[in-house]
Design a protein around this motif. Structure first.
Motif, PDB file in Angstrom:
ATOM      1  N   ILE A 131     -11.910  -5.378   2.749  1.00 31.47           N
ATOM      2  CA  ILE A 131     -12.878  -5.945   3.948  1.00 31.47           C
ATOM      3  C   ILE A 131     -12.785  -7.309   4.011  1.00 31.47           C
ATOM      4  O   ILE A 131     -12.996  -7.838   5.117  1.00 31.47           O
ATOM      5  CB  ILE A 131     -14.346  -5.674   3.560  1.00 31.47           C
ATOM      6  N   THR A 132     -11.907  -7.964   3.010  1.00 28.82           N
ATOM      7  CA  THR A 132     -11.860  -9.530   3.330  1.00 28.82           C
ATOM      8  C   THR A 132     -10.303  -9.898   3.871  1.00 28.82           C
ATOM      9  O   THR A 132      -9.922 -10.867   3.820  1.00 28.82           O
ATOM     10  CB  THR A 132     -11.688 -10.567   1.913  1.00 28.82           C
ATOM     11  N   ASN A 133      -9.499  -8.645   4.148  1.00 27.84           N
ATOM     12  CA  ASN A 133      -8.233  -8.973   4.785  1.00 27.84           C
ATOM     13  C   ASN A 133      -8.146  -7.925   5.836  1.00 27.84           C
ATOM     14  O   ASN A 133      -6.852  -7.626   6.060  1.00 27.84           O
ATOM     15  CB  ASN A 133      -7.242  -8.701   3.601  1.00 27.84           C
ATOM     16  N   GLY A 134      -8.818  -7.923   6.613  1.00 26.62           N
ATOM     17  CA  GLY A 134      -8.691  -7.178   7.831  1.00 26.62           C
ATOM     18  C   GLY A 134      -8.751  -5.830   7.908  1.00 26.62           C
ATOM     19  O   GLY A 134      -8.821  -5.329   9.140  1.00 26.62           O
ATOM     20  N   HIS A 135      -9.193  -5.200   6.799  1.00 26.22           N
ATOM     21  CA  HIS A 135      -9.214  -3.544   7.007  1.00 26.22           C
ATOM     22  C   HIS A 135     -10.883  -3.115   7.238  1.00 26.22           C
ATOM     23  O   HIS A 135     -11.845  -3.831   7.011  1.00 26.22           O
ATOM     24  CB  HIS A 135      -8.995  -3.131   5.624  1.00 26.22           C
ATOM     25  N   SER A 136     -10.840  -2.124   7.918  1.00 26.72           N
ATOM     26  CA  SER A 136     -12.236  -1.615   8.169  1.00 26.72           C
ATOM     27  C   SER A 136     -13.117  -1.013   6.968  1.00 26.72           C
ATOM     28  O   SER A 136     -12.255  -1.047   5.998  1.00 26.72           O
ATOM     29  CB  SER A 136     -12.311  -0.451   9.202  1.00 26.72           C
ATOM     30  N   TYR A 137     -14.233  -0.693   7.006  1.00 31.50           N
ATOM     31  CA  TYR A 137     -14.818  -0.119   5.861  1.00 31.50           C
ATOM     32  C   TYR A 137     -14.319   1.258   5.351  1.00 31.50           C
ATOM     33  O   TYR A 137     -14.243   1.421   4.269  1.00 31.50           O
ATOM     34  CB  TYR A 137     -16.488  -0.060   6.084  1.00 31.50           C
ATOM     35  N   ALA A 138     -14.024   2.042   6.519  1.00 30.51           N
ATOM     36  CA  ALA A 138     -13.265   3.311   6.229  1.00 30.51           C
ATOM     37  C   ALA A 138     -11.974   3.097   5.414  1.00 30.51           C
ATOM     38  O   ALA A 138     -11.734   3.814   4.671  1.00 30.51           O
ATOM     39  CB  ALA A 138     -13.323   4.008   7.648  1.00 30.51           C
ATOM     40  N   SER A 139     -11.160   2.136   6.095  1.00 36.33           N
ATOM     41  CA  SER A 139      -9.972   1.814   5.768  1.00 36.33           C
ATOM     42  C   SER A 139      -9.875   1.269   4.049  1.00 36.33           C
ATOM     43  O   SER A 139      -9.092   1.651   3.179  1.00 36.33           O
ATOM     44  CB  SER A 139      -9.141   1.007   6.330  1.00 36.33           C
ATOM     45  N   SER A 140     -10.980   0.384   3.966  1.00 35.40           N
ATOM     46  CA  SER A 140     -11.086  -0.078   2.560  1.00 35.40           C
ATOM     47  C   SER A 140     -11.400   0.907   1.646  1.00 35.40           C
ATOM     48  O   SER A 140     -11.050   0.849   0.288  1.00 35.40           O
ATOM     49  CB  SER A 140     -12.023  -1.363   2.715  1.00 35.40           C
ATOM     50  N   GLY A 141     -12.396   1.727   2.084  1.00 33.22           N
ATOM     51  CA  GLY A 141     -12.856   2.846   1.206  1.00 33.22           C
ATOM     52  C   GLY A 141     -11.798   3.730   0.694  1.00 33.22           C
ATOM     53  O   GLY A 141     -11.692   4.372  -0.236  1.00 33.22           O
ATOM     54  N   LYS A 142     -10.842   4.084   1.936  1.00 33.35           N
ATOM     55  CA  LYS A 142      -9.607   4.920   1.483  1.00 33.35           C
ATOM     56  C   LYS A 142      -8.723   4.203   0.435  1.00 33.35           C
ATOM     57  O   LYS A 142      -8.284   4.822  -0.497  1.00 33.35           O
ATOM     58  CB  LYS A 142      -8.784   5.253   2.749  1.00 33.35           C
ATOM     59  N   LEU A 143      -8.424   2.871   0.439  1.00 36.49           N
ATOM     60  CA  LEU A 143      -7.580   2.174  -0.235  1.00 36.49           C
ATOM     61  C   LEU A 143      -8.114   2.165  -1.757  1.00 36.49           C
ATOM     62  O   LEU A 143      -7.720   2.262  -2.791  1.00 36.49           O
ATOM     63  CB  LEU A 143      -7.521   0.648   0.004  1.00 36.49           C
ATOM     64  N   ALA A 144      -9.846   2.059  -1.833  1.00 38.07           N
ATOM     65  CA  ALA A 144     -10.268   2.079  -2.989  1.00 38.07           C
ATOM     66  C   ALA A 144     -10.321   3.219  -3.631  1.00 38.07           C
ATOM     67  O   ALA A 144     -10.107   3.354  -4.862  1.00 38.07           O
ATOM     68  CB  ALA A 144     -11.906   1.586  -2.905  1.00 38.07           C
ATOM     69  N   SER A 145     -10.538   4.524  -2.876  1.00 36.17           N
ATOM     70  CA  SER A 145     -10.401   5.588  -3.608  1.00 36.17           C
ATOM     71  C   SER A 145      -9.150   6.003  -4.338  1.00 36.17           C
ATOM     72  O   SER A 145      -8.781   6.621  -5.074  1.00 36.17           O
ATOM     73  CB  SER A 145     -10.821   6.669  -2.412  1.00 36.17           C
ATOM     74  N   MET A 146      -7.870   5.416  -3.374  1.00 38.50           N
ATOM     75  CA  MET A 146      -6.525   5.839  -3.810  1.00 38.50           C
ATOM     76  C   MET A 146      -6.233   5.177  -5.109  1.00 38.50           C
ATOM     77  O   MET A 146      -5.747   5.550  -6.146  1.00 38.50           O
ATOM     78  CB  MET A 146      -5.712   5.356  -2.812  1.00 38.50           C
ATOM     79  N   ALA A 147      -6.772   3.854  -5.253  1.00 42.90           N
ATOM     80  CA  ALA A 147      -6.755   2.811  -6.400  1.00 42.90           C
ATOM     81  C   ALA A 147      -7.491   3.298  -7.569  1.00 42.90           C
ATOM     82  O   ALA A 147      -6.810   3.474  -8.823  1.00 42.90           O
ATOM     83  CB  ALA A 147      -6.973   1.554  -6.123  1.00 42.90           C
ATOM     84  N   SER A 148      -8.741   3.804  -7.445  1.00 36.83           N
ATOM     85  CA  SER A 148      -9.404   4.371  -8.314  1.00 36.83           C
ATOM     86  C   SER A 148      -8.882   5.618  -9.086  1.00 36.83           C
ATOM     87  O   SER A 148      -9.066   5.948 -10.169  1.00 36.83           O
ATOM     88  CB  SER A 148     -10.764   4.442  -7.945  1.00 36.83           C
ATOM     89  N   SER A 149      -8.321   6.583  -8.182  1.00 41.34           N
ATOM     90  CA  SER A 149      -7.902   7.861  -8.381  1.00 41.34           C
ATOM     91  C   SER A 149      -6.483   7.482  -9.450  1.00 41.34           C
ATOM     92  O   SER A 149      -6.150   8.271 -10.357  1.00 41.34           O
ATOM     93  CB  SER A 149      -7.563   8.615  -7.427  1.00 41.34           C
ATOM     94  N   LYS A 150      -6.028   6.619  -9.186  1.00 46.96           N
ATOM     95  CA  LYS A 150      -4.596   6.132 -10.078  1.00 46.96           C
ATOM     96  C   LYS A 150      -5.138   5.684 -11.304  1.00 46.96           C
ATOM     97  O   LYS A 150      -4.452   5.905 -12.418  1.00 46.96           O
ATOM     98  CB  LYS A 150      -3.924   4.973  -9.312  1.00 46.96           C
ATOM     99  N   ILE A 151      -6.223   5.015 -11.324  1.00 50.76           N
ATOM    100  CA  ILE A 151      -6.828   4.227 -12.628  1.00 50.76           C
ATOM    101  C   ILE A 151      -7.116   5.340 -13.564  1.00 50.76           C
ATOM    102  O   ILE A 151      -6.710   5.227 -14.544  1.00 50.76           O
ATOM    103  CB  ILE A 151      -7.963   3.321 -12.275  1.00 50.76           C
ATOM    104  N   VAL A 152      -7.801   6.430 -13.109  1.00 52.53           N
ATOM    105  CA  VAL A 152      -8.241   7.358 -13.981  1.00 52.53           C
ATOM    106  C   VAL A 152      -7.209   8.173 -14.521  1.00 52.53           C
ATOM    107  O   VAL A 152      -7.470   8.997 -15.396  1.00 52.53           O
ATOM    108  CB  VAL A 152      -9.348   8.238 -13.316  1.00 52.53           C
ATOM    109  N   SER A 153      -6.032   8.297 -13.873  1.00 53.72           N
ATOM    110  CA  SER A 153      -5.047   8.938 -14.365  1.00 53.72           C
ATOM    111  C   SER A 153      -4.095   8.383 -15.494  1.00 53.72           C
ATOM    112  O   SER A 153      -3.129   8.998 -16.022  1.00 53.72           O
ATOM    113  CB  SER A 153      -4.045   9.380 -13.363  1.00 53.72           C
TER     114      SER A 153
END
Length: 331
Positions: free
Chosen positions: A289-311
């Motif tokens: 959200i601080t680098n031009g992404h929408s809330y939906a796009s930022s949420g998708k990025l965050a979901s991808m990243a956190s799924s990687k972390i738990v793996s």
């Protein structure tokens, strides 16, 4: 243009993470699934019975993990914290420097004391249990706030664990007021269900009329609002947060963008270690959200990243992993 995307404030703890069995908790009287504050003797006693050779050591603390994530995705982050002039204090500064996070501390200026440590115990079900000795970070106060960094940031990110002390709570309120007076948005994370359960009034003091962005998991949202139904809880959260994120583990996340709710789908993964998943979600989302992404796009990025972390084992991505995730978001 602001110098920093996010300035964070929170505890500085060297995370010592290791795998345990459920029997370990029974044998040593550890309450599973919670963050528990312990004294140094208790923590040292536990460290004597773990296999430290296999433990993973990293500069941590909830907000620290978040600002490191911002940096790894290519954002500019700053951290306000306290460590001591001991071996772990020097280790902490080096690790933060290597992670690209700006700060004001120098080894020669550190005060005597003990740097905080967090024993992160991970079981086969991927749940994490933390026993924390705060050490010198327990004295974190308003004097540890870099006011110029906050003023020169798009967001101030406040760690909820700071509410456990009067000086920490005062620092949270001071920083929030400073940010609001200078047009800087304020994000707050509840950090842990126990914080919401036992420090509700301090949270109310810190939040005041509202915050710009609130991060909570499903359990924290229900405890804070006193609702057993998530749909009712999210309506209540509108009263204290202009925007918010409710993470739901394997069910993804729910985002309120100020007007509508956005459901964020989870990414299939095999969970090994949940430590740092919420911190990573917040960091990736704030980067977005601080680098031009929408809330939906930022949420998708965050979901991808956190799924990687738990793996994987540990609360951080490798630098190349962050770049790969960004590439998937923007093919």
């Amino acid at each position: 243009m602001k110098k920093y995307d996010v300035t964070g404030m929170g505890n500085a703890l060297v995370d010592i993470e290791f795998k345990v069995s459920n029997q370990f908790f029974a044998d040593h009287g550890v309450e599973k699934g919670l963050m528990t504050l312990v004294d140094e003797d208790r923590q040292n006693g536990l460290m004597q019975v773990i296999n430290t050779a296999e433990a993973k050591k990293q500069a941590g603390g909830s907000a620290a993990n978040t600002v490191v994530a911002v940096s790894q995705f290519g954002g500019k982050s700053y951290y306000c914290f306290r460590v001591a002039s001991d071996e772990l204090g020097s280790f902490y500064l080096d690790d933060l420097n290597d992670s690209g996070v700006a700060h004001a501390l120098k080894v020669e200026d550190l005060e005597s004391g003990v740097t905080g440590k967090c024993l992160v115990m991970v079981t086969e079900d991927s749940e994490r249990t933390m026993n924390t000795f705060l050490g010198i970070t327990a004295t974190f106060s308003s004097k540890d706030i870099n006011e110029s960094a906050i003023k020169d940031s798009k967001y101030l990110f406040i760690e909820g664990y700071l509410v456990t002390s009067e000086n920490g709570k005062a620092a949270m309120k001071h920083a929030k007021k400073l940010a609001e007076e200078n047009g800087v948005k304020v994000a707050l994370t509840f950090s842990d269900p126990a914080m919401v359960k036992y420090f509700r009034e301090p949270f109310d003091e810190v939040i005041g009329a509202s915050v710009d962005l609130l991060f909570a998991n499903e359990e924290e949202a229900k405890i804070f609002t006193g609702k057993t139904n998530l749909l009712e809880a999210r309506e209540e959260l509108k009263k204290v947060a202009k925007h918010f994120v409710i993470t739901q583990g394997k069910n993804g996340a729910m985002i309120f963008d100020g007007d509508t709710f956005i459901d964020i789908e989870p990414y299939k993964t095999t969970a090994i270690d949940s430590n740092g998943a919420g911190d990573m979600f917040a960091g990736a989302f704030l980067y977005g959200i601080t680098n031009g992404h929408s809330y939906a796009s930022s949420g998708k990025l965050a979901s991808m990243a956190s799924s990687k972390i738990v793996s994987q084992f540990g609360p951080r991505l490798q630098w190349h992993e962050a770049k790969e995730i960004l590439a998937k978001l923007n093919p």
